[in-house]
Motif scaffolding. Structure first.
Motif, short mmCIF file in Angstrom:
data_model
loop_
_atom_site.label_atom_id
_atom_site.label_comp_id
_atom_site.label_asym_id
_atom_site.label_seq_id
_atom_site.Cartn_x
_atom_site.Cartn_y
_atom_site.Cartn_z
N PHE A 224 0.83 -1.20 0.00
CA PHE A 224 0.00 0.00 0.00
C PHE A 224 0.88 1.26 0.00
O PHE A 224 0.62 2.22 -0.73
CB PHE A 224 -0.94 0.00 1.22
CG PHE A 224 -1.71 1.27 1.39
CD1 PHE A 224 -2.70 1.61 0.48
CD2 PHE A 224 -1.43 2.15 2.42
CE1 PHE A 224 -3.39 2.81 0.60
CE2 PHE A 224 -2.12 3.33 2.56
CZ PHE A 224 -3.11 3.66 1.65
N TYR B 36 -0.86 8.44 2.32
CA TYR B 36 -0.63 7.29 3.20
C TYR B 36 -1.23 7.56 4.59
O TYR B 36 -2.01 6.75 5.12
CB TYR B 36 0.88 7.04 3.31
CG TYR B 36 1.28 5.81 4.10
CD1 TYR B 36 1.33 4.56 3.50
CD2 TYR B 36 1.61 5.91 5.44
CE1 TYR B 36 1.71 3.44 4.23
CE2 TYR B 36 1.99 4.79 6.17
CZ TYR B 36 2.04 3.56 5.55
OH TYR B 36 2.41 2.46 6.26
N LEU C 111 -2.32 -4.85 -4.72
CA LEU C 111 -1.72 -3.52 -4.54
C LEU C 111 -0.37 -3.43 -5.25
O LEU C 111 -0.06 -2.42 -5.90
CB LEU C 111 -1.54 -3.22 -3.04
CG LEU C 111 -2.82 -2.97 -2.25
CD1 LEU C 111 -2.53 -2.92 -0.75
CD2 LEU C 111 -3.50 -1.68 -2.68
#
Lengths: 283, 322
Positions: A164, A182, A266
């Motif tokens: 991610f 993030y 991802l």
């Protein structure tokens, strides 16, 4: 053919991962993250022992599960951030372009970055395992295989979080943007989970009726939290550990498998997005 | 001795939205050849180089290096290509030695340590090999970029503005390195604005303007194609108006400029006219202090070719606009 492709990528991934791992291993940030997570885990452990001492009962089957989960979560969040920062810095500074002139493409670059973080996390988990065994020996606890399986779950959670972090770096472009994305996503995930618990308690305390807006808010947060339970790596890990401790193996394996699939997706999108974005748009 | 890679681009085209950056470029470099890729700012040189290196996808056309198509994952091919980009980037937290060792591993260089040391000695950075690159000057970084590009003994060396940012001493060092590479059989593709440097190193040049390859030829043919005259500088002791009139009357002298005792004559380049001019000087009883024949420089050829193209380009735009 598959063997050739694997062999072709193995060398650049290995060289890139070594460079990044070395850089990270000797950084102050990494030592700070390890120290903070160990202190947090120790505090939780002391608290657990006090509870056992006062109440003369041990509720948890694995007293080390929460401390280990906390270490896993804090370290994986840190490595997710560093993965994101490393990648976006290479893009920003232009060193990515320099690498792509040579035997590196987007696949090798992303996987090299990814593997650097995961291998570092893996070695840290070996350290945590040793630390846990020292605790077990010091307090005369019984060794349980579940500890190893929890550590394995932590590594798989790190796979998802680091992947991610890499995706946010590719999509964010600049280091600052990547970090904002993030942290924003983490804040939403954490906020929904904490908010759900808090509002649910408030509803109980205030004795809300059907028309109370608080009840509506609770329903919204509960629904969001139920969705996040399938998306948030930490929620998945927590559920998998709970399943493991009650012996629900299929659920444990299903959740680990789901985390791996989500992590792979991802990573795939990170690679595709970087290839589509390119290192330059104009001359 | 290396073999050198051939390089071929076929109808290489790149569009950024509606903007045509590179238009149907067909280049062909023989193994071991040195090729100068010239053009004014924004001509599309760097875009073309990026496509050649597989970093930028062409809109149309393809690139063949050593008869193999260039793909992003053509790692074996890329391990034989050295690149010095115009704006070089470095891992500034590494020392020069760590930097070279890292690239040595990445390019699978056998015995990279002695090679790296030899290169650092050649470019005069051996004393600073353990200093962090972040503390290097622009020139030192540029030289280190060369060391990185040459560490794996490339078969094709692609250089974008190789000597910009270097002092004269550094330029000489890099020139020597390039000549060594040329002698070793490496194919060189040099894109530069410093035409005097290109002139010293290359066998052929291609001139690019507005994304189109205008000319591609050897240096001699290029000079010949630009003009039918060359310059002859003549310095005499004393020059009168009568002497000038005699020079002007000669058919092979197409133009004449006077600066004090020095005259510059534009003479037809269909033959060597120095003998006739010598006789003329004797007839006029002039005392020759200096006589020098100058060929058309690459710079002059470049300006003539690109200016003509620019004029056509501007006319086309005006025509479209009207």
């Amino acid at each position: 053919m598959t063997g050739n492709i694997f062999g072709k990528y193995l060398q650049p991934i290995s060289v890139l991962h070594k460079k990044l791992r070395q850089k990270q291993l000797w950084s102050i940030g990494f030592f700070a993250a390890v120290s903070i997570s160990l202190i947090s885990a120790s505090l939780i452990l002391i608290n657990n022992f006090r509870y056992v001492d006062v109440n003369n009962i041990m509720v948890e089957r694995q007293i080390l599960s929460t401390p280990v989960l906390v270490i896993g979560l804090l370290l994986s969040l840190f490595l997710g951030i560093t993965a994101s920062v490393n990648l976006s810095r290479e893009y920003d500074k232009g060193t990515l372009e320099l690498l792509l002139y040579g035997p590196v493409d987007e696949v090798a670059f992303i996987l090299g970055n990814f593997w650097a973080q995961i291998s570092l996390f893996g070695w840290t988990m070996v350290g945590v395992f040793i630390w846990s065994n020292i605790i077990i020996w010091m307090f005369n606890l019984a060794f349980d295989l579940s500890l190893l399986l929890i550590l394995l779950g932590c590594v798989i959670m790190a796979v998802e979080i680091v992947a991610f972090g890499l995706l946010t770096a590719v999509l964010g472009g600049k280091t600052r943007n990547a970090l904002v994305v993030y942290i924003l996503v983490l804040a939403i995930f954490g906020g929904v989970q904490i908010g759900d618990t808090l509002v649910a308690n408030l509803v109980l305390i205030s004795g809300s009726t059907v028309t109370d807006p608080l009840l509506f808010l609770r329903n919204v947060l509960e629904t969001a939290n139920n969705v996040l339970r399938w998306v948030s790596p930490y929620a998945q890990l927590q559920r998998s550990v709970n399943a493991l401790l009650v012996g629900a193996w299929p659920e444990y394996l299903l959740l680990l498998g789901l985390m791996l699939v989500e992590g792979s997706v991802l990573l795939f999108f990170s690679i595709r997005s970087l290839a589509a974005k390119g290192v330059r748009t104009t001359s | 001795m290396r073999q050198g890679f051939s390089l071929q681009t076929r109808h290489l085209t790149k569009m950024f939205g509606d903007f045509l950056a590179v238009d149907e470029i067909n280049l062909h470099l023989e193994p071991g050849e040195s090729y100068g890729f010239l053009g004014p700012n924004g001509a599309g040189k760097t875009t073309t180089l990026m496509m050649i290196l597989g970093v930028l996808e062409p809109t149309r056309g393809d690139v063949l290096i050593a008869d193999q198509p260039v793909r992003r994952d053509a790692f074996d091919l890329k391990r034989k290509i050295g690149v010095v980009a115009e704006y070089q980037t470095f891992y500034e937290e590494m020392s020069a030695w760590e930097y070279l060792m890292f690239f040595g591993q990445l390019y699978e260089v056998e015995s990279s340590e002695p090679k790296a040391m030899k290169l650092l000695e050649k470019i005069g950075l051996e004393k600073w090999r353990d200093v962090l690159i972040g503390g290097y000057s622009t020139g030192m970084k540029k030289k280190l970029g060369f060391a990185r590009a040459l560490l794996h003994s490339p078969e094709l060396l692609v250089l974008d503005e190789p000597v910009s940012g270097l002092d004269p001493y550094g330029i000489v060092q890099i020139r020597e390195l390039l000549l060594d590479e040329q002698k070793a059989g490496c194919t060189l593709l040099i894109s530069s604005h410093i035409l005097s440097e290109v002139e010293r190193t290359v066998d052929r040049v291609g001139i690019l303007a507005n994304g189109k390859l205008l000319v591609e030829d050897s240096m001699d043919n290029l000079r010949a194609s630009v003009g039918s005259t060359h310059k002859l500088r003549l310095t005499v002791d004393h020059l009168t108006e009568e002497d000038l009139a005699v020079f002007k009357s000669k058919e092979f002298i197409s133009n004449l400029e006077q600066h004090g005792n020095q005259i510059t004559l534009w003479v037809e380049n269909n033959a060597d006219h120095r003998k006739e001019i010598g006789e003329l000087v004797l007839d006029r009883s002039l005392i020759v202090l200096e006589m020098r024949q100058e060929e058309v420089s690459l710079e002059e050829a470049f300006i003539t070719i690109t200016e003509n193209n620019l004029a056509k380009f501007t006319d086309n735009i005006a025509e479209v606009a009207s």
